[in-house]
Design an enzyme around this catalytic site. Sequence first.
Site, PDB file in Angstrom:
ATOM      1  N   LYS A 115       0.801  -1.235   0.000  1.00 48.43           N
ATOM      2  CA  LYS A 115       0.000   0.000   0.000  1.00 48.43           C
ATOM      3  C   LYS A 115       0.831   1.281   0.000  1.00 48.43           C
ATOM      4  CE  LYS A 115      -0.254   0.280   4.988  1.00 48.43           C
ATOM      5  NZ  LYS A 115      -0.833  -0.192   6.220  1.00 48.43           N
ATOM      6  N   ARG A 136      -5.888   1.255  17.609  1.00 46.39           N
ATOM      7  CA  ARG A 136      -6.509   1.340  16.297  1.00 46.39           C
ATOM      8  C   ARG A 136      -7.460   0.151  16.255  1.00 46.39           C
ATOM      9  NH1 ARG A 136      -3.274   1.643  10.589  1.00 46.39           N
ATOM     10  NH2 ARG A 136      -3.601  -0.605  10.690  1.00 46.39           N
TER      11      ARG A 136
END
Length: 358
Positions: A36, A131
């Site tokens: 990514k 997260r």
Amino acid sequence: MSNPLLRVHLSVIRRNTEAIVKKCAGYGISVWGVTKGLSAPVELAAAMRDTGITAIADSRLANIKRMKNAGIDLPFALIRIPMRSELEEMLDYADISMASDLGTLTELAALCEKKKKNHAVILMVDLGDLREGFLTNQVEEVASAVSKLNPLLRIMGVGVNFACASGVLANSESLQKLLVFGGVIESALGRKLEIYSGGGTAKSLAKIDEGLFPAGINNLRIGEGCLLGTDKCYRADIPWLQKGTMELEAELVEVRVKPTLPVGEIGLDAFGNAPCFEDRGNRLRGILAVGKQDVYIDSLTPLDEGVQIITASSDHLLVDLEECPEKPKVGDILKFRPAYPAMLSLSTSPYVTKVYED
Ligand SMILES: *Cc1c(COP(=O)(O)O)cnc(C)c1O
């Protein structure tokens, strides 16, 4: 080829990835290559394919779809916990995904049944970075829920993420908690889990030789280490990786001696900041045709001797050239090394030409 330009050296990324796979193999750890950071070009996936990584991982289904359609024949893992709205499409392209929501898992299992498709999931556990992930005190509830899911949806393992949202780093103690969490899931399923995934680049590669990973942690998901040879979160050098994986090339459109102190009343710059400049007298400065619309400027390091970044606006990067041994001219190219945020922005910007070389 038009400027600005991001020149990527795929052979260096390939060597980094091979070095990471080899190093991790020594500790019984498999590696997923994370694409990514460079927006997952097919060229990158092809370069990483034969390095020994066991899967290609990306945060975006659109990236996985493109790589899979290009014929990259490795398992694909979607490492951002999926949106409900993408589950159906995900089953067509991703072999593995991450999960931290029981409702999503139930829906996914029902879709596996409907589409008669197999899919594997890694249960994410939050060990302090706050997260994604189940909390450790939810383990009984999670174990009971996943043991009732349709087996077309295979619980492949557990995983943790560090240093992404809060900068919390891995340590052996918190990794131990991942092993405990997985143990409870194993008891509920009545079988072993294949994957105990201990995180990404952050601290992991820098400290792997010092016994960071307890026995049982058997997977890492590595992007930055492969793509840049660095570890931004741990600010550590990884001496066995190479940093020359890519450069930004930008072209000078003005070179002139100017004062270093702006002239006139000072308001705010184009981004609403009040700039502050030191008076260094008159100096040679240049304007490069690249700006904040193309790249996260603070994350660039000049590679040409004597070049210093002064500031930037949307389309102009101002550099001090006074200390360059050979005075650059309009039309010359200057080079910069991107850190992670610069790589991310450059690879995403449609205004930046990408060149993938071996
Ligand atoms: C981005 C990401 C990684 C890879 O992180 P790097 O620091 O680039 O190695 C691993 N896992 C997850 C869930 C991610 O989002």
